[in-house]
Design a protein around this motif. Sequence first.
Motif, PDB file in Angstrom:
ATOM      1  N   SER A  89     -55.755 -64.610  60.135  1.00  0.00           N
ATOM      2  CA  SER A  89     -56.430 -65.225  59.328  1.00  0.00           C
ATOM      3  C   SER A  89     -58.053 -64.687  59.486  1.00  0.00           C
ATOM      4  O   SER A  89     -58.474 -64.503  60.674  1.00  0.00           O
ATOM      5  CB  SER A  89     -56.824 -66.753  59.722  1.00  0.00           C
ATOM      6  OG  SER A  89     -55.450 -67.611  59.733  1.00  0.00           O
ATOM      7  N   ARG A 103     -54.051 -64.466  56.029  1.00  0.00           N
ATOM      8  CA  ARG A 103     -54.336 -65.787  55.459  1.00  0.00           C
ATOM      9  C   ARG A 103     -56.016 -65.331  55.250  1.00  0.00           C
ATOM     10  O   ARG A 103     -56.633 -65.261  56.123  1.00  0.00           O
ATOM     11  CB  ARG A 103     -54.087 -66.673  56.596  1.00  0.00           C
ATOM     12  CG  ARG A 103     -54.504 -68.170  55.984  1.00  0.00           C
ATOM     13  CD  ARG A 103     -53.868 -69.048  56.957  1.00  0.00           C
ATOM     14  NE  ARG A 103     -52.384 -69.182  56.566  1.00  0.00           N
ATOM     15  CZ  ARG A 103     -51.517 -69.368  57.388  1.00  0.00           C
ATOM     16  NH1 ARG A 103     -51.943 -69.291  58.614  1.00  0.00           N
ATOM     17  NH2 ARG A 103     -50.342 -69.743  57.079  1.00  0.00           N
ATOM     18  N   HIS A 105     -59.682 -66.523  53.971  1.00  0.00           N
ATOM     19  CA  HIS A 105     -60.671 -67.697  53.558  1.00  0.00           C
ATOM     20  C   HIS A 105     -61.950 -66.858  53.063  1.00  0.00           C
ATOM     21  O   HIS A 105     -62.559 -65.936  53.707  1.00  0.00           O
ATOM     22  CB  HIS A 105     -61.001 -68.472  54.767  1.00  0.00           C
ATOM     23  CG  HIS A 105     -59.605 -68.671  55.378  1.00  0.00           C
ATOM     24  ND1 HIS A 105     -58.851 -70.107  55.007  1.00  0.00           N
ATOM     25  CD2 HIS A 105     -58.996 -68.614  56.515  1.00  0.00           C
ATOM     26  CE1 HIS A 105     -57.845 -70.009  55.907  1.00  0.00           C
ATOM     27  NE2 HIS A 105     -57.915 -69.191  56.683  1.00  0.00           N
TER      28      HIS A 105
END
Length: 181
Positions: A89, A103, A105
């Motif tokens: 992430s 992932r 963001h």
Amino acid sequence: QAGRMSSALDWLRPRRTEPVIQLAADAAWARYDGLAGRTPGDVLVPADLLAGREGRAGAVADLVPAGAALARETAVWVHAGGPAPRRVSVVVPVHRRVRGPLRIHRQQLAPGDVEAVGGVLITTPLRTAVDLVRFAPEAAALTGVRALLDAGLSPAALREAVDTARAGPRRRAQARLALLT
């Protein structure tokens, strides 16, 4: 290095962490014998690299795009150890385009929200915990924040950061914190 004078104390200078053993791609046996572990992104690395923050961050450094910082579950893994998440992430600025098996963001971070660990940018334990209680699924949020608290994050600092956050689901974050304290 050319032009650099060596010193009798050069051997004391810290060196980059290097694996004790080199693993072949098909060395699953090493994992079962405790000699290797998996990282986010499903890479098998020598277990000695996963013993500390710098080693864990360095193990996924090649997966982090320029301008991105490790975040959320991956940041918990780097800061506190434990089982590695399946995917890496990262957080990137809102306008930045990034692709890959990550992932991703998108959000703005203040300079104090990131630190360099093992040569990789990563959200601080406090910022990681705030993002988890605000945005992650409940089970992941509670597990991750508990690991960070156990690793030394101050509950009072976390509560204050959640209470003063300017955007995002503050009530949900406060309710999740109540479950942890």
